[in-house]
Design a protein around this motif. Structure first.
Motif, PDB file in Angstrom:
ATOM      1  N   VAL A 452      38.446  -9.091  16.341  1.00 47.38           N
ATOM      2  CA  VAL A 452      37.083  -9.610  16.709  1.00 47.38           C
ATOM      3  C   VAL A 452      37.425 -11.105  16.839  1.00 47.38           C
ATOM      4  O   VAL A 452      38.178 -11.744  16.236  1.00 47.38           O
ATOM      5  CB  VAL A 452      36.038  -9.279  15.994  1.00 47.38           C
ATOM      6  N   PRO A 453      36.679 -11.548  17.648  1.00 53.66           N
ATOM      7  CA  PRO A 453      36.762 -13.190  17.886  1.00 53.66           C
ATOM      8  C   PRO A 453      36.286 -13.884  16.642  1.00 53.66           C
ATOM      9  O   PRO A 453      35.473 -13.430  15.849  1.00 53.66           O
ATOM     10  CB  PRO A 453      35.932 -13.662  19.104  1.00 53.66           C
ATOM     11  N   TYR A 454      36.593 -15.147  16.651  1.00 53.90           N
ATOM     12  CA  TYR A 454      35.958 -16.067  15.642  1.00 53.90           C
ATOM     13  C   TYR A 454      34.331 -16.372  15.837  1.00 53.90           C
ATOM     14  O   TYR A 454      33.980 -16.470  16.929  1.00 53.90           O
ATOM     15  CB  TYR A 454      36.680 -17.390  15.339  1.00 53.90           C
ATOM     16  N   SER A 455      33.547 -16.817  14.878  1.00 55.95           N
ATOM     17  CA  SER A 455      32.112 -17.023  15.344  1.00 55.95           C
ATOM     18  C   SER A 455      32.364 -18.406  15.866  1.00 55.95           C
ATOM     19  O   SER A 455      32.986 -19.339  15.555  1.00 55.95           O
ATOM     20  CB  SER A 455      31.599 -17.039  13.662  1.00 55.95           C
ATOM     21  N   ARG A 456      31.185 -18.424  16.389  1.00 47.94           N
ATOM     22  CA  ARG A 456      30.909 -19.535  17.476  1.00 47.94           C
ATOM     23  C   ARG A 456      29.888 -20.243  16.716  1.00 47.94           C
ATOM     24  O   ARG A 456      28.549 -19.733  16.735  1.00 47.94           O
ATOM     25  CB  ARG A 456      30.716 -19.469  18.690  1.00 47.94           C
ATOM     26  N   ARG A 457      29.964 -21.530  16.199  1.00 44.04           N
ATOM     27  CA  ARG A 457      28.835 -22.227  15.659  1.00 44.04           C
ATOM     28  C   ARG A 457      28.399 -23.445  16.407  1.00 44.04           C
ATOM     29  O   ARG A 457      29.573 -24.336  16.543  1.00 44.04           O
ATOM     30  CB  ARG A 457      29.031 -22.636  14.179  1.00 44.04           C
ATOM     31  N   VAL A 458      27.388 -23.868  16.777  1.00 44.38           N
ATOM     32  CA  VAL A 458      27.123 -25.242  17.420  1.00 44.38           C
ATOM     33  C   VAL A 458      27.100 -26.412  16.168  1.00 44.38           C
ATOM     34  O   VAL A 458      27.468 -27.494  16.537  1.00 44.38           O
ATOM     35  CB  VAL A 458      25.606 -25.198  18.048  1.00 44.38           C
ATOM     36  N   GLN A 459      26.598 -25.885  15.020  1.00 45.01           N
ATOM     37  CA  GLN A 459      26.531 -26.958  14.070  1.00 45.01           C
ATOM     38  C   GLN A 459      27.020 -26.271  12.495  1.00 45.01           C
ATOM     39  O   GLN A 459      26.789 -25.044  12.456  1.00 45.01           O
ATOM     40  CB  GLN A 459      24.901 -27.316  13.598  1.00 45.01           C
ATOM     41  N   SER A 460      28.147 -26.908  12.307  1.00 45.82           N
ATOM     42  CA  SER A 460      28.795 -26.283  11.049  1.00 45.82           C
ATOM     43  C   SER A 460      28.072 -26.563   9.584  1.00 45.82           C
ATOM     44  O   SER A 460      27.102 -27.371   9.562  1.00 45.82           O
ATOM     45  CB  SER A 460      30.167 -27.013  10.709  1.00 45.82           C
ATOM     46  N   CYS A 461      28.326 -25.681   8.911  1.00 45.80           N
ATOM     47  CA  CYS A 461      27.615 -25.939   7.458  1.00 45.80           C
ATOM     48  C   CYS A 461      28.814 -25.602   6.484  1.00 45.80           C
ATOM     49  O   CYS A 461      29.726 -25.030   6.697  1.00 45.80           O
ATOM     50  CB  CYS A 461      26.596 -25.179   7.268  1.00 45.80           C
ATOM     51  N   LEU A 462      28.398 -26.486   5.163  1.00 43.66           N
ATOM     52  CA  LEU A 462      29.468 -26.466   4.369  1.00 43.66           C
ATOM     53  C   LEU A 462      29.130 -25.393   3.058  1.00 43.66           C
ATOM     54  O   LEU A 462      27.901 -25.507   2.716  1.00 43.66           O
ATOM     55  CB  LEU A 462      29.764 -27.726   3.792  1.00 43.66           C
ATOM     56  N   VAL A 463      29.953 -24.503   2.672  1.00 41.87           N
ATOM     57  CA  VAL A 463      29.520 -23.646   1.616  1.00 41.87           C
ATOM     58  C   VAL A 463      30.505 -23.899   0.487  1.00 41.87           C
ATOM     59  O   VAL A 463      31.732 -24.079   0.636  1.00 41.87           O
ATOM     60  CB  VAL A 463      29.786 -22.135   2.096  1.00 41.87           C
ATOM     61  N   CYS A 464      29.993 -23.935  -0.704  1.00 39.04           N
ATOM     62  CA  CYS A 464      30.569 -24.296  -1.748  1.00 39.04           C
ATOM     63  C   CYS A 464      31.526 -23.093  -2.012  1.00 39.04           C
ATOM     64  O   CYS A 464      30.958 -21.848  -2.401  1.00 39.04           O
ATOM     65  CB  CYS A 464      29.709 -24.570  -3.003  1.00 39.04           C
ATOM     66  N   ARG A 465      32.739 -23.069  -2.324  1.00 45.48           N
ATOM     67  CA  ARG A 465      33.603 -22.386  -2.975  1.00 45.48           C
ATOM     68  C   ARG A 465      33.510 -21.640  -4.073  1.00 45.48           C
ATOM     69  O   ARG A 465      33.923 -20.484  -4.256  1.00 45.48           O
ATOM     70  CB  ARG A 465      35.201 -22.612  -2.662  1.00 45.48           C
ATOM     71  N   ALA A 466      32.932 -22.400  -4.992  1.00 45.95           N
ATOM     72  CA  ALA A 466      32.686 -22.072  -6.324  1.00 45.95           C
ATOM     73  C   ALA A 466      31.305 -21.274  -6.475  1.00 45.95           C
ATOM     74  O   ALA A 466      31.319 -20.214  -7.252  1.00 45.95           O
ATOM     75  CB  ALA A 466      32.654 -23.105  -7.272  1.00 45.95           C
ATOM     76  N   SER A 467      30.194 -21.677  -6.056  1.00 45.80           N
ATOM     77  CA  SER A 467      29.008 -20.939  -6.108  1.00 45.80           C
ATOM     78  C   SER A 467      28.434 -20.053  -4.965  1.00 45.80           C
ATOM     79  O   SER A 467      27.718 -19.359  -5.056  1.00 45.80           O
ATOM     80  CB  SER A 467      27.995 -22.020  -6.345  1.00 45.80           C
ATOM     81  N   GLY A 468      29.133 -20.464  -3.874  1.00 49.85           N
ATOM     82  CA  GLY A 468      28.775 -19.703  -2.457  1.00 49.85           C
ATOM     83  C   GLY A 468      27.611 -20.350  -1.924  1.00 49.85           C
ATOM     84  O   GLY A 468      26.790 -19.555  -1.053  1.00 49.85           O
ATOM     85  N   VAL A 469      26.901 -21.629  -2.415  1.00 50.14           N
ATOM     86  CA  VAL A 469      25.820 -21.755  -1.832  1.00 50.14           C
ATOM     87  C   VAL A 469      25.944 -23.060  -1.046  1.00 50.14           C
ATOM     88  O   VAL A 469      27.237 -23.486  -1.026  1.00 50.14           O
ATOM     89  CB  VAL A 469      24.904 -22.610  -3.200  1.00 50.14           C
ATOM     90  N   ILE A 470      25.151 -23.057   0.040  1.00 47.61           N
ATOM     91  CA  ILE A 470      25.517 -24.197   1.157  1.00 47.61           C
ATOM     92  C   ILE A 470      25.064 -25.657   0.652  1.00 47.61           C
ATOM     93  O   ILE A 470      24.240 -25.794  -0.085  1.00 47.61           O
ATOM     94  CB  ILE A 470      24.367 -24.020   2.301  1.00 47.61           C
ATOM     95  N   MET A 471      26.131 -26.367   1.061  1.00 45.88           N
ATOM     96  CA  MET A 471      25.916 -27.747   0.371  1.00 45.88           C
ATOM     97  C   MET A 471      25.261 -28.529   1.515  1.00 45.88           C
ATOM     98  O   MET A 471      25.562 -28.585   2.869  1.00 45.88           O
ATOM     99  CB  MET A 471      27.167 -28.133   0.372  1.00 45.88           C
ATOM    100  N   ASN A 472      24.122 -29.348   1.036  1.00 44.47           N
ATOM    101  CA  ASN A 472      23.348 -29.908   2.095  1.00 44.47           C
ATOM    102  C   ASN A 472      22.919 -31.391   1.158  1.00 44.47           C
ATOM    103  O   ASN A 472      23.480 -31.676   0.304  1.00 44.47           O
ATOM    104  CB  ASN A 472      22.038 -29.258   2.503  1.00 44.47           C
ATOM    105  N   GLU A 473      21.893 -32.366   1.934  1.00 42.25           N
ATOM    106  CA  GLU A 473      21.495 -33.289   1.214  1.00 42.25           C
ATOM    107  C   GLU A 473      20.796 -33.141  -0.410  1.00 42.25           C
ATOM    108  O   GLU A 473      21.187 -34.115  -1.065  1.00 42.25           O
ATOM    109  CB  GLU A 473      20.206 -34.067   2.067  1.00 42.25           C
ATOM    110  N   ASP A 474      20.288 -31.825  -0.513  1.00 40.70           N
ATOM    111  CA  ASP A 474      19.761 -31.698  -1.800  1.00 40.70           C
ATOM    112  C   ASP A 474      21.123 -31.187  -2.752  1.00 40.70           C
ATOM    113  O   ASP A 474      20.709 -31.371  -4.125  1.00 40.70           O
ATOM    114  CB  ASP A 474      18.745 -30.516  -1.775  1.00 40.70           C
TER     115      ASP A 474
END
Length: 522
Positions: A452-474
C-alpha cells in the motif's frame, strides 16, 4: 460515511445480481415453454377431425407443460421476492448509521423539552402564591435555570445515544466482515455459526459461497469438471460478456484426462466437438493441447497424477509405448516400442496436478466477478485502507539503517563531549525499537501493508516515541544530548522516576534533566 459506502458496493450489489439472474432464468423458461405450447397447439389445429383422441392427448400434454412452467415461474418469483427483501434489509442497515444521528437529535430535542418543562414547574413551585407579590427576577431566574438544565441534559443524552448507536452499527459491520473473510477462507461452519449468533444471516452472502462449494470440491478433491461445466452452462451469456476462458480451460482439462487414460480416439472426438468452436480465439492453446497425443503419460508417472519431470511419455523402461490399435490401457498387441523422447516442459505442465488448483482459482474469480464480489476480502481491504493512513517510511526502515543511524548519533554525541552519557549494553535490539503504538510497525501488519502507498499528510505532526502522545505547544519536543527527541511530558515522567535523570528509551543512556533542549520546527 462516504468512505464506508465506497467499500459497501458489493454488499448491496450481490442480492441485486441474484434478482437479475432469477428474473432472466424465469423469463427464459417462460418463453421456451410458451413457444413449445404454441407450436404444439398449431400442430393440433391442423389435425383431421377423426383424430380427436390424439388432439385431446395433445391438449393434455400442453396443459401439463404449462402447469410445470407456472410452477417454475412461481418458484422463481418467490426467490425474487426473497432477494428483494434482502436488498431492502441491507439498504436499511446502511441507512442506520446516519439515521442514528437523526434519532440522537430527536431524542435530544425530546429530552430538552422534558427538562425545560420540569425546570419551569420547579420555578413555579418556588414562586409566591400571589402573582403580584412575586419578585421581578423570578421569571428570569427560572428561564436561566431551565436553559442550563436543558444544555446539560441535551449534551449528555446526545453523546450517550451517539456512542451506543455507533458501537452497535460498527459491531454488526465487523461481524459481517469477519463472516465474509471466513467464507473466503473455507470455514463455512464457523461463518454460519457467527452469522446465526449475530443475527445477520440476511446481511451476509452464505448462499453464494455455499453454492460454489460443490464446484470447488469437484475440481480440487474429486478431479472432475462436470459441476463446473454445468455452472458455465447456466452462466454462459454472462461469462461471454466478461471474456472468461473458464469453460475452454475445463474442456482442455477433460481432453487431458482422456489422453491420460490412453483414450486417444475419444480425446480426438472430444476435441472436435467441444474445443473446435474455440478455435477463433484459442487456436494456439488447442494446438498445444493436441500435442499431448504424441506425449502420453507413462507408467513412470503417478498413474493419475501426471507429468513428473521429463518422462511424461516414458513407461520407466526407456521407451515410449505408442498404442496403434485399440483403446486399452495395458500393453498388448498393436503397441510399438520407440526410443524415449524427453517431454517438453509445456506438456509436463499440462499433465501437472497444479492445473486443478488453477481451475478452482479461476472459477472462484469468475464467480466473484459475476456476483459483483471483490477479489480481496473486505477485511483485507479495510485493513489496508487503515494502514495506508498510518504508513510512513520509518515503519519499514531496515535494521542496518537503524544501526547506522545510531552509530552516527553516538559519534556525534561523543564529539560534543557528552560526559554524562552512560551507554546501556543491554539496550533493545533494533527489531524491538519500532513504535509499539503504531499498527504498521507490528510484525504481522507490516507484511499486509507492504503493497500500500504511504500516507499523504498536508500538515505533519510529531508523535513522541516514548509515550505515543502528539507533541505540540502544550507538550513541546525536547532533544537529548545524543540527538534523540521526545516529548516534555515523557522526559518529566522519566526524571521523576529516576531521581532527576532522564533515561533514553532507545539507547538506555542517562542524562540530566537540565541537559534537555527545546526543539523548534519551522
Amino acid at each position: 460515511m462516504s468512505v464506508i459506502l465506497a467499500l459497501e458496493h458489493p454488499f448491496v450489489k450481490v442480492p441485486y445480481e441474484s434478482v437479475n439472474k432469477s428474473f432472466r432464468t424465469s423469463q427464459k423458461v417462460l418463453e421456451k415453454e410458451v413457444s413449445v405450447a404454441a407450436a404444439g397447439l398449431s400442430e393440433l389445429v391442423r389435425k383431421p377431425p377423426d383424430e380427436l383422441s390424439k388432439v385431446v392427448a395433445g391438449l393434455d400434454a400442453v396443459a401439463n407443460r404449462l402447469r410445470d412452467a407456472k410452477r417454475k415461474v412461481s418458484e422463481s418469483l418467490k426467490d425474487e421476492e426473497r432477494y428483494l427483501r434482502r436488498c431492502k434489509l441491507r439498504l436499511t442497515h446502511l441507512r442506520e448509521y446516519p439515521e442514528a444521528r437523526k434519532a440522537r437529535d430527536e431524542a435530544s430535542s425530546t429530552a430538552a423539552t422534558a427538562a425545560a418543562t420540569a425546570a419551569t414547574a420547579a420555578a413555579a413551585a418556588t414562586a409566591p402564591a400571589t402573582p403580584a407579590a412575586a419578585p421581578a427576577g423570578v421569571d428570569a431566574a427560572a428561564t436561566g435555570a431551565a436553559d442550563m438544565v436543558v444544555g446539560v441534559v441535551s449534551d449528555s443524552v446526545a453523546q450517550e445515544l451517539l456512542s451506543e448507536a455507533r458501537q452497535k452499527w460498527q459491531r454488526k459491520r465487523l461481524d459481517r466482515i469477519l463472516v465474509d473473510y471466513l467464507l473466503r477462507s473455507g470455514f463455512y461452519e464457523t461463518a454460519r455459526g457467527l452469522a446465526d449468533d449475530s443475527a445477520i444471516g440476511e446481511l451476509v452472502n452464505l448462499e453464494v459461497f455455499e453454492a460454489s462449494l460443490s464446484v470447488e470440491a469437484g475440481l480440487r478433491e474429486r478431479r472432475e469438471c462436470a459441476a463446473a461445466l454445468a455452472w458455465c452452462g447456466d452462466n454462459r451469456a454472462r461469462l461471454r460478456k466478461v471474456s472468461s476462458t473458464l469453460e475452454f480451460n475445463l474442456r482442455v482439462q477433460e481432453f487431458i484426462e482422456l489422453v491420460r487414460r490412453r483414450r486417444r480416439m475419444d480425446a480426438v472426438a472430444y476435441a472436435k466437438k467441444y474445443m473446435a468452436p474455440w478455435a477463433d480465439t484459442n487456436l494456439k492453446q488447442i494446438r498445444t493441447a493436441m500435442g499431448l497425443l504424441a506425449y502420453p503419460p507413462g507408467g513412470g508417472g503417478s498413474g493419475g497424477g501426471g507429468g513428473h519431470g521429463d518422462d511424461c511419455g516414458s513407461d520407466g523402461s526407456g521407451a515410449v509405448a505408442m498404442d496403434l490399435g485399440g483403446e486399452g490401457e495395458g500393453e498388448g498387441e498393436g503397441e510399438v516400442r520407440m526410443p524415449s523422447v524427453p517431454c517438453p516442459p509445456v506438456y509436463t505442465a499440462l499433465y501437472s496436478d497444479e492445473r486443478w488448483e488453477q481451475l478452482a482459482r479461476q472459477f472462484r474469480m469468475d464467480n466473484f466477478l459475476l456476483n459483483s464480489l471483490t477479489s480481496e476480502s473486505l477485511l483485507s481491504v479495510t485493513l489496508q485502507a487503515g494502514l495506508t493512513a498510518l504508513k510512513t517510511p520509518a515503519c519499514y526502515r531496515e535494521h542496518g539503517e537503524e544501526e547506522e543511524e545510531e552509530s552516527v548519533t553516538g559519534a556525534a554525541a561523543a564529539a560534543d563531549g557528552g560526559a554524562d552519557a552512560n551507554p546501556n549494553p543491554n539496550a533493545a535490539a533494533p527489531e524491538r525499537r519500532r513504535n509499539v503504538n503504531c499498527p504498521v510497525c507490528s510484525a504481522k501488519l507490516r507484511v499486509l501493508g507492504e503493497g500500500v502507498p504511504y500516507s499523504r499528510r498536508v500538515q505533519s505532526c510529531l508523535v513522541c516515541r516514548a509515550s505515543g502522545v502528539i507533541m505540540n505547544e502544550d507538550n513541546p519536543p525536547l532533544a537529548l544530548p545524543n540527538g534523540r527527541v521526545y516529548s516534555q511530558a515523557a522526559m518529566d515522567e522519566s526524571a521523576a522516576q529516576n531521581g532527576g535523570m532522564v533515561v533514553c528509551p532507545r539507547t538506555g543512556e542517562h542524562f540530566n534533566r537540565s541537559s534537555c533542549s527545546k526543539v523548534f520546527v519551522l
